[in-house]
Design a protein around this motif. Structure first.
Motif, PDB file in Angstrom:
ATOM      1  N   ALA A   1       0.857  -1.187   0.000  1.00 56.51           N
ATOM      2  CA  ALA A   1       0.000   0.000   0.000  1.00 56.51           C
ATOM      3  C   ALA A   1       0.889   1.231   0.000  1.00 56.51           C
ATOM      4  CB  ALA A   1      -0.925   0.020   1.217  1.00 56.51           C
ATOM      5  N   GLN A   2       0.369   2.314  -0.544  1.00 56.81           N
ATOM      6  CA  GLN A   2       1.129   3.552  -0.600  1.00 56.81           C
ATOM      7  C   GLN A   2       0.180   4.727  -0.714  1.00 56.81           C
ATOM      8  OE1 GLN A   2       3.759   4.447  -4.053  1.00 56.81           O
ATOM      9  NE2 GLN A   2       5.414   4.434  -2.561  1.00 56.81           N
ATOM     10  N   ALA A   3       0.471   5.791   0.036  1.00 56.50           N
ATOM     11  CA  ALA A   3      -0.338   7.008  -0.066  1.00 56.50           C
ATOM     12  C   ALA A   3       0.206   7.890  -1.173  1.00 56.50           C
ATOM     13  CB  ALA A   3      -0.307   7.761   1.260  1.00 56.50           C
ATOM     14  N   PRO A   4      -0.638   8.739  -1.760  1.00 57.45           N
ATOM     15  CA  PRO A   4      -0.119   9.689  -2.753  1.00 57.45           C
ATOM     16  C   PRO A   4       0.998  10.534  -2.138  1.00 57.45           C
ATOM     17  CG  PRO A   4      -2.521   9.683  -2.752  1.00 57.45           C
ATOM     18  CD  PRO A   4      -2.090   8.858  -1.578  1.00 57.45           C
ATOM     19  N   GLY A   5       2.097  10.625  -2.830  1.00 52.98           N
ATOM     20  CA  GLY A   5       3.238  11.378  -2.332  1.00 52.98           C
ATOM     21  C   GLY A   5       4.099  11.803  -3.499  1.00 52.98           C
ATOM     22  N   CYS A   6       5.373  11.983  -3.243  1.00 58.35           N
ATOM     23  CA  CYS A   6       6.298  12.347  -4.312  1.00 58.35           C
ATOM     24  C   CYS A   6       6.458  11.127  -5.220  1.00 58.35           C
ATOM     25  CB  CYS A   6       7.633  12.786  -3.737  1.00 58.35           C
ATOM     26  SG  CYS A   6       8.800  13.369  -4.974  1.00 58.35           S
ATOM     27  N   THR A   7       5.890  11.183  -6.403  1.00 61.59           N
ATOM     28  CA  THR A   7       5.749   9.999  -7.247  1.00 61.59           C
ATOM     29  C   THR A   7       7.076   9.362  -7.608  1.00 61.59           C
ATOM     30  OG1 THR A   7       3.884  11.201  -8.196  1.00 61.59           O
ATOM     31  CG2 THR A   7       4.469   9.124  -9.228  1.00 61.59           C
ATOM     32  N   LEU A   8       8.133  10.166  -7.716  1.00 63.50           N
ATOM     33  CA  LEU A   8       9.417   9.582  -8.095  1.00 63.50           C
ATOM     34  C   LEU A   8       9.985   8.691  -6.998  1.00 63.50           C
ATOM     35  CD1 LEU A   8      11.855  11.379  -6.567  1.00 63.50           C
ATOM     36  CD2 LEU A   8      11.132  13.057  -8.280  1.00 63.50           C
ATOM     37  N   HIS A   9       9.376   8.726  -5.795  1.00 61.01           N
ATOM     38  CA  HIS A   9       9.735   7.779  -4.734  1.00 61.01           C
ATOM     39  C   HIS A   9       9.036   6.434  -4.914  1.00 61.01           C
ATOM     40  CE1 HIS A   9      10.511  11.343  -1.729  1.00 61.01           C
ATOM     41  NE2 HIS A   9      11.522  11.135  -2.541  1.00 61.01           N
ATOM     42  N   LEU A  10       8.178   6.341  -5.918  1.00 61.49           N
ATOM     43  CA  LEU A  10       7.201   5.264  -6.025  1.00 61.49           C
ATOM     44  C   LEU A  10       7.780   3.886  -5.723  1.00 61.49           C
ATOM     45  CD1 LEU A  10       4.244   4.701  -6.793  1.00 61.49           C
ATOM     46  CD2 LEU A  10       5.018   4.380  -9.137  1.00 61.49           C
ATOM     47  N   TYR A  11       8.887   3.541  -6.398  1.00 57.98           N
ATOM     48  CA  TYR A  11       9.472   2.225  -6.172  1.00 57.98           C
ATOM     49  C   TYR A  11      10.895   2.301  -5.621  1.00 57.98           C
ATOM     50  CZ  TYR A  11       5.448   0.380  -8.613  1.00 57.98           C
ATOM     51  OH  TYR A  11       4.164   0.066  -8.977  1.00 57.98           O
ATOM     52  N   ALA A  12      11.466   3.502  -5.569  1.00 57.32           N
ATOM     53  CA  ALA A  12      12.794   3.607  -4.971  1.00 57.32           C
ATOM     54  C   ALA A  12      12.765   3.179  -3.503  1.00 57.32           C
ATOM     55  CB  ALA A  12      13.308   5.046  -5.090  1.00 57.32           C
TER      56      ALA A  12
END
Length: 582
Positions: free
Chosen positions: A58-69
């Motif tokens: 699960a993940q909240a909307p955030g800085c998208t470039l952190h998505l899988y890093a």
């Protein structure tokens, strides 16, 4: 699958999403740094530990470039402490070579136990305002190795069995210029994880570990099935595209990122072979960062209603040759990789996908011209302002939609800070933040207009500038031309005005000095002559396009006042120019 199992999967999946969002709200409301409480430059996520590696659930909307890093960072933390995890432990890492991106992004993880076994892992990944090292703010264009990027934090425990490791905290805080923010920000991240742990313990008590694990697996399977359906709709084959970053801030120019995307049924292979070797400058992208930007590109091509979790990753393999700019070897510097060459990684993948899924791609990269300013408050405490208003813009078009908003998708979780709060927190005034006409990528669907931004500093300060997207601008898709270039001018209202072609380092600015950003708009989609002429007329009326720009860029002829389109003249103009040799 029984109907009751499907319902339980939705209930638990929704609960985990809610917990991630509550973590995000907790960080926003309790952190000290404006990067957190105003700009929202962080991401909260939840992992499970039902197998040998952690899985994003699960993940909240955030800085998208952190998505899988964030995934790589959690994996490295678990590798370090897999057999030494205890209730109350809290782990921290920021090292780019331990699953990080650039060392300004710090990741905190807290294992949640059930019947003496670690089951779930709430996590926060945040961009910190400073990271020690030789340069305030952590962006060092003179960096030649990873140590000059700032403090490296390998996997460590900052809490052990519920007790704060004061020695570790003191060491970290002592190596940071913004100590008056840092410890509060870390406490906010830790508090979010602890709140999540309480919610998860209640969920485990109610549904049991087996019920939660089974529901999570069903949710991951659902995401994977949906993503595979998307990939299966694209024609099989290999599709290659290249793009370039302007320079590495050390004199090396036109840095190549090449992606070959191979579609085979429902499987996708992204191969970055052919990319430039690792650079002397700090643009090198660690593997976790490269993988993250690749997945951001893929996720923007899929239905937005698909839950973001491990299922997105299962159909995709990423290959990045070691020793290249997309997978550097220690000690290559990586401090600017989340902008450059991160933008080019996503762009190359999307350009390749435009050959097989043209209606799915959009110009979602940022080609970010970074200019940050630092100084001291009256009491002597340092401040660092990343000048977020100058980075807005660059959102591109996609099929059947113009670019929208201020940030492209790789930055959409970041919020534009309140101008009023920004002027309270820093000695500055935002004089201008407005769209410019004829300053975006054109196409059948155009990018968001570019901006003219002026920020005045009321006290003495220093600014450093790292230009991008000047020569190698944001690419258009499916017949659209490339967008315009960025421009930054320091002390723009004085005889010392300085336009920055590539890099400026620690330039003094007297009180009243102004930074001016000309932030280019996003790339377009489709040929500009296919844009409806009445839509172009609407853009002229809204001030996005001039009458001259309508003719030059779209082949649309209208009266001098921009009130009526001459349909016959427009058709003739477009027909002649389409057949004209380029």
């Amino acid at each position: 699958m029984k109907h009751s199992d499907t319902i339980l999967s939705q209930v638990i999946g929704g609960s985990l999403d809610s917990i991630a969002r509550e973590m995000s709200a907790t960080v926003t409301r309790t952190a000290r740094s404006p990067l957190f409480n105003e700009a929202h430059d962080f991401t909260t996520g939840i992992f499970d530990l039902s197998s040998k590696k952690a899985r994003l659930i699960a993940q909240a909307p955030g800085c998208t470039l952190h998505l899988y890093a964030i995934v790589g960072a959690v994996d490295h933390l678990l590798d370090a402490f897999r057999y030494d995890l205890h209730p109350g432990d809290i782990l921290l890492v920021n090292d780019p070579y331990y699953g990080g991106s650039h060392s300004l992004d710090w990741t905190i993880v807290m294992p949640v136990f059930h019947e003496r076994k670690p089951i779930l892992l709430p996590s926060v990944r945040s961009h910190m305002g400073d990271n020690g090292g030789p340069v305030a703010g952590g962006y060092n264009p003179k960096s030649r190795d990873i140590w000059q990027d700032g403090l490296r934090i390998p996997p460590i425990k900052i809490y052990e069995r519920g007790e704060k490791r004061r020695d570790v905290f003191d060491m970290i805080v002592a190596n940071n210029r913004l100590a008056h923010w840092l410890e509060g920000d870390l406490d906010a991240m830790i508090g979010a994880c602890r709140l999540a742990a309480e919610r998860m313990e209640g969920m485990l008590a109610r549904y049991g570990a087996d019920g939660v694990t089974s529901a999570i697996q069903q949710r991951i399977d659902y995401t994977e099935r949906r993503v595979r359906e998307e990939i299966s709709s694209w024609p099989d084959g290999s599709y290659t595209a290249s793009t370039y970053a302007d320079h590495d801030f050390q004199g090396n120019r036109d840095i190549k990122v090449q992606a070959t995307v191979t579609v085979s049924g429902s499987d996708l292979h992204i191969d970055f072979s052919g990319s430039s070797p690792q650079m002397a400058g700090f643009v090198n992208s660690p593997l976790s960062n490269t993988t993250s930007f690749a997945f951001v590109a893929i996720s923007t091509c899929c239905d937005e209603n698909i839950p973001i979790n491990e299922g997105y990753m299962n159909p995709v393999i990423v290959t990045a040759p070691s020793g290249t700019v997309v997978n550097p070897q220690l000690p290559a510097p990586c401090g600017h990789s989340t902008a450059c060459v991160g933008a080019e990684i996503a762009e190359a993948v999307l350009l390749a996908l435009s050959q097989c899924a043209p209606k799915r791609v959009g110009a979602n990269v940022h080609k970010l011209p970074l200019a940050y300013t630092h100084g001291k408050y009256e009491d002597g405490r340092p401040w660092v302002n990343l000048n977020f208003y100058g980075y807005t813009g660059g959102a591109g078009a996609a099929y059947e939609t113009d670019g929208w908003g201020l940030y492209p998708p790789v930055m959409t979780g970041v919020i534009l800070p309140s101008i009023e709060m920004n002027e309270v927190q820093y000695p500055c005034r935002v004089l201008k933040h407005e769209y410019m006409a004829d300053f975006t990528g054109t196409g059948q669907y155009r990018g968001t207009p570019g901006l003219d931004v002026q920020i005045e500093y009321l006290e003495e300060s220093h600014s450093s500038v790292m230009m991008a997207g000047v020569r190698n601008t944001a690419q258009g898709y499916c017949g659209a031309p490339a967008g315009p270039g960025n421009k930054i001018i320091l002390n723009c209202d004085s005889t010392e005005a300085m336009e920055i072609p590539e890099t400026a380092f620690g330039i003094p600015m007297q009180a009243g000095g102004i930074i001016q950003f000309y932030r280019a708009g996003g790339g377009g989609w489709g040929h500009p002559f296919d844009r409806d002429s009445e839509v172009v007329l609407t853009d002229v009326r809204n001030g996005y396009v001039t009458v001259e720009g309508a003719r030059r860029d779209y082949g649309v002829i209208m009266d001098a006042a921009g009130t009526v389109v001459d349909g016959e003249a427009t058709q003739k103009e477009r027909q002649v120019r389409r057949t004209r040799p380029q």
